[in-house]
Write a protein that holds these residues in place. Structure first.
Motif, PDB file in Angstrom:
ATOM      1  N   LEU A  35       0.839  -1.198   0.000  1.00 59.14           N
ATOM      2  CA  LEU A  35       0.000   0.000   0.000  1.00 59.14           C
ATOM      3  C   LEU A  35       0.872   1.246   0.000  1.00 59.14           C
ATOM      4  O   LEU A  35       1.813   1.343   0.783  1.00 59.14           O
ATOM      5  N   GLY A  36       0.570   2.173  -0.892  1.00 54.67           N
ATOM      6  CA  GLY A  36       1.345   3.411  -0.900  1.00 54.67           C
ATOM      7  C   GLY A  36       0.750   4.405  -1.868  1.00 54.67           C
ATOM      8  O   GLY A  36       0.018   4.017  -2.779  1.00 54.67           O
ATOM      9  N   PRO A  37       1.070   5.692  -1.665  1.00 52.00           N
ATOM     10  CA  PRO A  37       0.533   6.710  -2.577  1.00 52.00           C
ATOM     11  C   PRO A  37       1.155   6.594  -3.972  1.00 52.00           C
ATOM     12  O   PRO A  37       2.110   5.841  -4.166  1.00 52.00           O
ATOM     13  N   ASN A  38       0.621   7.330  -4.919  1.00 52.06           N
ATOM     14  CA  ASN A  38       1.166   7.312  -6.273  1.00 52.06           C
ATOM     15  C   ASN A  38       2.632   7.735  -6.256  1.00 52.06           C
ATOM     16  O   ASN A  38       2.999   8.661  -5.540  1.00 52.06           O
ATOM     17  N   GLY A  39       3.435   7.022  -7.025  1.00 47.67           N
ATOM     18  CA  GLY A  39       4.857   7.361  -7.113  1.00 47.67           C
ATOM     19  C   GLY A  39       5.706   6.788  -5.994  1.00 47.67           C
ATOM     20  O   GLY A  39       6.902   7.050  -5.901  1.00 47.67           O
ATOM     21  N   ALA A  40       5.104   5.973  -5.119  1.00 48.32           N
ATOM     22  CA  ALA A  40       5.823   5.435  -3.960  1.00 48.32           C
ATOM     23  C   ALA A  40       6.858   4.377  -4.342  1.00 48.32           C
ATOM     24  O   ALA A  40       7.798   4.121  -3.585  1.00 48.32           O
ATOM     25  N   GLY A  41       6.666   3.740  -5.501  1.00 48.38           N
ATOM     26  CA  GLY A  41       7.600   2.689  -5.909  1.00 48.38           C
ATOM     27  C   GLY A  41       6.979   1.304  -5.982  1.00 48.38           C
ATOM     28  O   GLY A  41       7.687   0.306  -6.127  1.00 48.38           O
ATOM     29  N   LYS A  42       5.656   1.241  -5.933  1.00 46.26           N
ATOM     30  CA  LYS A  42       4.963  -0.056  -5.952  1.00 46.26           C
ATOM     31  C   LYS A  42       5.190  -0.794  -7.264  1.00 46.26           C
ATOM     32  O   LYS A  42       5.589  -1.959  -7.283  1.00 46.26           O
ATOM     33  N   THR A  43       4.917  -0.107  -8.375  1.00 50.78           N
ATOM     34  CA  THR A  43       5.024  -0.770  -9.679  1.00 50.78           C
ATOM     35  C   THR A  43       6.464  -1.183  -9.963  1.00 50.78           C
ATOM     36  O   THR A  43       6.717  -2.298 -10.451  1.00 50.78           O
ATOM     37  N   THR A  44       7.416  -0.327  -9.621  1.00 50.79           N
ATOM     38  CA  THR A  44       8.825  -0.666  -9.856  1.00 50.79           C
ATOM     39  C   THR A  44       9.198  -1.926  -9.064  1.00 50.79           C
ATOM     40  O   THR A  44       9.875  -2.820  -9.579  1.00 50.79           O
ATOM     41  N   THR A  45       8.733  -2.019  -7.830  1.00 51.42           N
ATOM     42  CA  THR A  45       9.003  -3.217  -7.018  1.00 51.42           C
ATOM     43  C   THR A  45       8.375  -4.453  -7.653  1.00 51.42           C
ATOM     44  O   THR A  45       9.022  -5.499  -7.790  1.00 51.42           O
TER      45      THR A  45
END
Ligand SMILES: Nc1ncnc2c1ncn2[C@@H]1O[C@H](COP(=O)(O)OP(=O)(O)O)[C@@H](O)[C@H]1O
Ligand SMILES: [Mg+2]
Length: 305
Positions: A35-45
């Protein structure tokens, strides 16, 4: 053996460090939320975990297989729904599922049986022979999920699976995620929707600016910030702040047509409010105590407060 074991993942794009030393351990079973706001790095992870993007440093194992050293074996263990789900626009709904099943080496009988089953589960039966190009975003996302689960993967990874979907599609996607979990798949999903994480996930990691800032069950994360409790109360007539000066009440603020009464001890505050309104001949119109929410934890961990 863990379903997913990611260690010390880092990824920079030029000057931007998108993922900064992220480690996550996901045991088998359960629904794990990122869970995280936009741009937090979720998709990259997620892209590093699924072998789409090579990390600058760090390693990923999926059910014991190293994603970098043995990508094919690792990918067979995963079903992946990327952020912008990929579907073949010129094929029909059913053809999309059948062709994906073929990639995974399923025989014809199981391909057809499974396609029928999944089309029904995702509410696509009536559109099975229609070309996907004509489908709405929600329907395309359902096809994307259908393809990702066709081989009953032990690990299912979804990047913001419900973002931007209509209510009906969202419901079907969530039901399918729950169903896959019940069937024994381990689920990793990302979301910026706190309520979704709260409702679906057994464990959550909160990520902000490329770093994991907290990990735990939703209930545990809520309790981390179990300090700001309040009672919300309204009366049949206007009252002054004097009503709220009592031991245990830290402050009171007008809140719409109600008052918010902050306290460390809701039980004591409610008892005071009841006896004070009795004494002053006031009628209590509504009263509610707050429970700590995941949103509060999220804002405290990711906001600038
Ligand atoms: N391919 C890329 N090139 C340059 N910057 C990128 C790229 N992918 C992501 N970023 C940057 O990395 C950061 C994290 O992005 P992302 O992982 O997409 O976050 P999230 O999925 O949590 O919204 C953002 O600042 C984003 O702009
Ligand atoms: Mg993203």
């Amino acid at each position: 053996m863990e379903a997913i074991e990611a260690k010390n993942l880092r990824k920079s794009f030029g000057p931007v460090t998108a993922v900064d030393n992220v480690s996550i351990t996901i045991p088998e079973g359960g629904i794990f939320g990122f869970l995280g706001p936009n741009g937090a790095g979720k998709t990259t992870t997620i892209r590093m975990i699924t072998g789409v993007l090579i990390p600058d440093t760090g390693t990923v194992q999926v059910l014991g297989t190293d994603v970098d050293k043995d990508p094919l074996t690792a990918k067979l263990k995963m079903g992946v729904i990327p952020e912008n789900g990929t579907v073949y626009s010129d094929l029909t709904a059913e053809q999309n599922i059948l062709i994906t099943a073929k990639f995974f080496g399923m025989d014809r009988a199981s391909r057809e049986r499974r396609a029928g089953e999944i089309l029904a589960r995702l509410g696509l039966e009536e559109r099975r022979n229609d070309i996907v190009r004509t489908f709405s975003k929600g329907m395309r996302q359902r096809i994307s999920i259908a393809c990702a689960i066709v081989h009953s993967p032990p690990v299912l990874i979804l990047d913001e699976p419900t973002t931007g979907l209509d209510v009906y599609s969202r419901r079907l996607v969530i039901d399918t995620v729950r169903h896959m979990s019940e069937q024994g798949s381990t689920i990793l999903l990302t979301t910026h929707n706190i309520e979704e994480a709260n409702a679906l996930c057994s464990m959550i990691s909160i990520i902000n600016k490329g770093k994991i800032v907290a990990t735990g069950s939703p209930e545990k994360l809520k309790k981390t910030f179990d300090t700001s409790r309040y009672v919300e109360i309204s009366f049949d007539q206007p009252v002054g702040p004097g009503l709220f000066s009592a031991p245990g009440i830290t402050r009171a603020e007008p809140w719409g047509d109600k008052w918010r009464v902050f306290t460390d001890d809701p039980d004591r505050a409610v008892k005071h409010l009841a006896s004070a309104s009795e004494r002053d001949h006031l009628t209590i119109v509504s009263i509610a105590t707050s429970n700590p929410t995941l949103e509060e934890a999220f804002v405290r961990l990711t906001g600038d407060v």
